[in-house]
Design an enzyme around this catalytic site. Structure first.
Site, PDB file in Angstrom:
ATOM      1  N   ARG A 123     -40.510   6.359  19.975  1.00  0.00           N
ATOM      2  CA  ARG A 123     -40.945   6.160  18.586  1.00  0.00           C
ATOM      3  C   ARG A 123     -40.231   4.922  18.041  1.00  0.00           C
ATOM      4  O   ARG A 123     -39.434   5.001  17.116  1.00  0.00           O
ATOM      5  CB  ARG A 123     -40.635   7.390  17.735  1.00  0.00           C
ATOM      6  CG  ARG A 123     -41.130   8.726  18.259  1.00  0.00           C
ATOM      7  CD  ARG A 123     -42.570   8.808  18.605  1.00  0.00           C
ATOM      8  NE  ARG A 123     -43.496   9.122  17.532  1.00  0.00           N
ATOM      9  CZ  ARG A 123     -43.749  10.320  17.051  1.00  0.00           C
ATOM     10  NH1 ARG A 123     -43.084  11.359  17.475  1.00  0.00           N
ATOM     11  NH2 ARG A 123     -44.669  10.495  16.131  1.00  0.00           N
ATOM     12  N   SER A 134     -48.432   9.908  17.076  1.00  0.00           N
ATOM     13  CA  SER A 134     -48.646   9.554  15.669  1.00  0.00           C
ATOM     14  C   SER A 134     -50.132   9.415  15.346  1.00  0.00           C
ATOM     15  O   SER A 134     -50.599   9.925  14.324  1.00  0.00           O
ATOM     16  CB  SER A 134     -47.939   8.242  15.329  1.00  0.00           C
ATOM     17  OG  SER A 134     -46.559   8.438  15.301  1.00  0.00           O
TER      18      SER A 134
HETATM   19  P1  NAD Z   1     -42.663  16.364  14.574  1.00  0.00           P
HETATM   20  O1  NAD Z   1     -44.107  16.593  14.788  1.00  0.00           O
HETATM   21  O2  NAD Z   1     -41.714  16.535  15.704  1.00  0.00           O
HETATM   22  O3  NAD Z   1     -42.186  17.351  13.379  1.00  0.00           O
HETATM   23  C1  NAD Z   1     -42.853  17.349  12.136  1.00  0.00           C
HETATM   24  C2  NAD Z   1     -41.856  17.446  11.013  1.00  0.00           C
HETATM   25  O4  NAD Z   1     -41.283  18.746  10.977  1.00  0.00           O
HETATM   26  C3  NAD Z   1     -40.668  16.470  11.119  1.00  0.00           C
HETATM   27  O5  NAD Z   1     -40.664  15.638   9.969  1.00  0.00           O
HETATM   28  C4  NAD Z   1     -39.457  17.375  11.183  1.00  0.00           C
HETATM   29  O6  NAD Z   1     -38.326  16.842  10.514  1.00  0.00           O
HETATM   30  C5  NAD Z   1     -39.966  18.618  10.476  1.00  0.00           C
HETATM   31  N1  NAD Z   1     -39.202  19.850  10.734  1.00  0.00           N
HETATM   32  C6  NAD Z   1     -38.640  20.292  11.890  1.00  0.00           C
HETATM   33  N2  NAD Z   1     -38.009  21.465  11.693  1.00  0.00           N
HETATM   34  C7  NAD Z   1     -38.190  21.794  10.387  1.00  0.00           C
HETATM   35  C8  NAD Z   1     -37.784  22.900   9.574  1.00  0.00           C
HETATM   36  N3  NAD Z   1     -37.050  23.905  10.067  1.00  0.00           N
HETATM   37  N4  NAD Z   1     -38.131  22.887   8.271  1.00  0.00           N
HETATM   38  C9  NAD Z   1     -38.865  21.870   7.747  1.00  0.00           C
HETATM   39  N5  NAD Z   1     -39.286  20.807   8.453  1.00  0.00           N
HETATM   40  C10 NAD Z   1     -38.945  20.762   9.768  1.00  0.00           C
HETATM   41  O7  NAD Z   1     -42.388  14.960  13.879  1.00  0.00           O
HETATM   42  P2  NAD Z   1     -43.205  13.602  13.997  1.00  0.00           P
HETATM   43  O8  NAD Z   1     -44.204  13.576  12.929  1.00  0.00           O
HETATM   44  O9  NAD Z   1     -43.658  13.411  15.397  1.00  0.00           O
HETATM   45  O10 NAD Z   1     -42.075  12.549  13.662  1.00  0.00           O
HETATM   46  C11 NAD Z   1     -40.790  12.610  14.295  1.00  0.00           C
HETATM   47  C12 NAD Z   1     -39.922  11.446  13.892  1.00  0.00           C
HETATM   48  O11 NAD Z   1     -40.362  10.255  14.480  1.00  0.00           O
HETATM   49  C13 NAD Z   1     -39.903  11.173  12.428  1.00  0.00           C
HETATM   50  O12 NAD Z   1     -38.596  10.744  12.095  1.00  0.00           O
HETATM   51  C14 NAD Z   1     -40.806  10.030  12.230  1.00  0.00           C
HETATM   52  O13 NAD Z   1     -40.566   9.303  11.059  1.00  0.00           O
HETATM   53  C15 NAD Z   1     -40.473   9.266  13.469  1.00  0.00           C
HETATM   54  N6  NAD Z   1     -41.524   8.348  13.867  1.00  0.00           N
HETATM   55  C16 NAD Z   1     -41.173   7.034  14.097  1.00  0.00           C
HETATM   56  C17 NAD Z   1     -42.162   6.147  14.492  1.00  0.00           C
HETATM   57  C18 NAD Z   1     -41.809   4.711  14.758  1.00  0.00           C
HETATM   58  O14 NAD Z   1     -40.761   4.274  14.413  1.00  0.00           O
HETATM   59  N7  NAD Z   1     -42.683   3.982  15.401  1.00  0.00           N
HETATM   60  C19 NAD Z   1     -43.460   6.568  14.647  1.00  0.00           C
HETATM   61  C20 NAD Z   1     -43.769   7.905  14.417  1.00  0.00           C
HETATM   62  C21 NAD Z   1     -42.772   8.786  14.030  1.00  0.00           C
END
Ligand code: NAD
Length: 382
Positions: A123, A134
């Site tokens: 990511r 994403s």
């Molecule tokens: P994910 O699908 O793994 O999880 C979804 C969300 O659930 C996350 O925001 C997580 O913090 C939240 N979560 C987990 N346990 C929880 C709980 N007990 N209570 C409430 N919320 C909870 O996450 P994702 O959407 O795949 O994103 C993961 C990370 O990667 C994020 O920090 C996102 O900003 C980052 N990201 C970065 C890039 C990049 O830099 N290119 C791209 C996509 C995502």
């Protein structure tokens, strides 16, 4: 280089396809030959002629197609039968659910497949255009709101009519990652009042910038793991959130849950008692249904009614919007392909962070330490 596009099993609910004709057209290079399995685009409303027009050869016989391929492109993880149809030495690019199904990775290694898992694209900004988690999560977040709105026996927006004023619906989004943020934006566009909660405090500003209120709870512990993902929170921290979350859930017309922790069962954020505390007619859309669900009573793949509350547990929402889901996934796969193929062969430079992270099996070996650890645990348990 022969690049094969597989037909997904529509019968098991996968309507997406790994490459679309427009992407193939942009990728065409003298040494790259695209072979597409007949009817591969059917689920995404793309016919074989569209692929032929884009320069791909349509092949009806899968054994012939996969037998000749250097690289096979898929969306859904292959079945055991499909792995047996692949020739040793072939490369595979697909979602592979490596932490959820490590045995599949073991089977790919045993078959001598060089497998790249789309879930493991780092990511990072450098790999952003390959980030299929994403691109597909955004679709799921959008569609979850539409499902919630359709199931809710109320309007979403505030309406002022001659027959009276309608108050806007309240939507509570739990987990504000990629899917959650898209859900917030979509619910706001439909006119709902939106609140959101996440254990990663860093998302507060993003939530607020979309016009939603962030429910702030000090958990008193570090909640962010490597790569920006969430950590599993302690039972004490979870208990701390319960009273606040119960109240927000009871107030909501629609609750959308998206919380996930990579490689773990999804955390239970909505207990059966919390569901019973909601207003009849309210709706929960549980986007974590595939990982066991964020709601205690979710039944993956089903819409149920529990004490008058509709609980929707979709397991593959991106597949329900196959046209755009395939278009975006194709862009992710195409960028990875361009990155991996050098001088008409695969460039397996394991010093490169993208190649190293994504390539889960090569030369009969499992390369990912977390998958290896999961398999060792399995062996010890049995
Ligand atoms: P994910 O699908 O793994 O999880 C979804 C969300 O659930 C996350 O925001 C997580 O913090 C939240 N979560 C987990 N346990 C929880 C709980 N007990 N209570 C409430 N919320 C909870 O996450 P994702 O959407 O795949 O994103 C993961 C990370 O990667 C994020 O920090 C996102 O900003 C980052 N990201 C970065 C890039 C990049 O830099 N290119 C791209 C996509 C995502």
């Amino acid at each position: 280089m022969k690049i094969a596009i597989a037909r997904e099993a529509i019968e098991v609910g996968e309507r997406r396809v790994a490459l679309v004709p427009a992407t193939i057209q942009r990728l065409v290079q003298p040494d790259w030959h695209f072979l597409v399995e007949a009817k591969a685009g059917e689920g995404s409303y793309i016919n074989d002629q569209d692929y032929s027009d884009a320069g791909a050869a349509v092949v009806a016989d899968r054994a012939e197609l996969w037998g000749h391929a250097d690289v096979i492109l898929k969306v859904a993880p292959p079945s055991q039968a499909e792995i047996e149809q692949m020739c040793p030495g072939t490369a595979l690019i697909s979602f592979l659910n490596p932490l959820g199904d490590p045995e599949l990775i073991e089977a790919l290694a045993a078959r001598q497949i060089t497998a790249f898992s789309m879930e493991l694209i780092p990511r990072t900004s450098r790999a952003q255009s390959m980030d299929a988690l994403s691109s597909q999560a955004g679709i799921a977040g959008y569609k979850a709101v539409l499902l919630g709105a359709a199931a809710l026996p109320k309007f979403f927006p505030m309406l002022t009519t001659a027959a009276g004023t309608i108050r806007p619906a309240k939507v509570f989004v739990m987990g504000a990652g990629v899917a959650g943020l898209q859900a917030i934006a979509t619910a706001r566009r439909l006119g709902a009042i939106v609140e959101a909660f996440d254990i990663r405090p860093a998302v507060k500003e993003e939530v607020q910038s979309l016009g939603a209120k962030f429910v702030d709870i000090d958990l008193g512990e570090d909640t962010v793991a490597e790569g920006g993902y969430a950590k599993e929170v302690s039972e004490a921290a979870q208990a701390k959130t319960q009273a606040v979350l119960s109240d927000r859930i009871a107030q909501a017309d629609v609750v959308i849950t998206t919380a996930q922790v990579p490689g773990k069962r999804a955390p239970i954020l909505v207990t059966a008692a919390m569901v019973e505390g909601m207003q009849p007619g309210s709706v929960i859309v549980d986007l974590a249904a595939n990982q066991g669900g964020n709601c205690e009573v979710t039944e993956p793949g089903k819409d149920i009614n529990y004490h008058g509350i509709t609980i929707i547990g979709p397991t593959n929402l991106p597949s329900s919007m196959p046209v755009h889901a395939s278009q975006l996934y194709a862009k992710n796969v195409a960028t990875l392909l361009e990155y991996l193929i050098k001088d008409n062969g695969l460039n397996l430079d394991f010093e490169d962070d993208i190649v190293d992270a994504t390539c889960v099996t090569h030369g009969g070996e499992i390369r990912n330490p977390r998958v290896k650890a999961a398999l060792n645990i399995e062996v010890q348990v049995s």
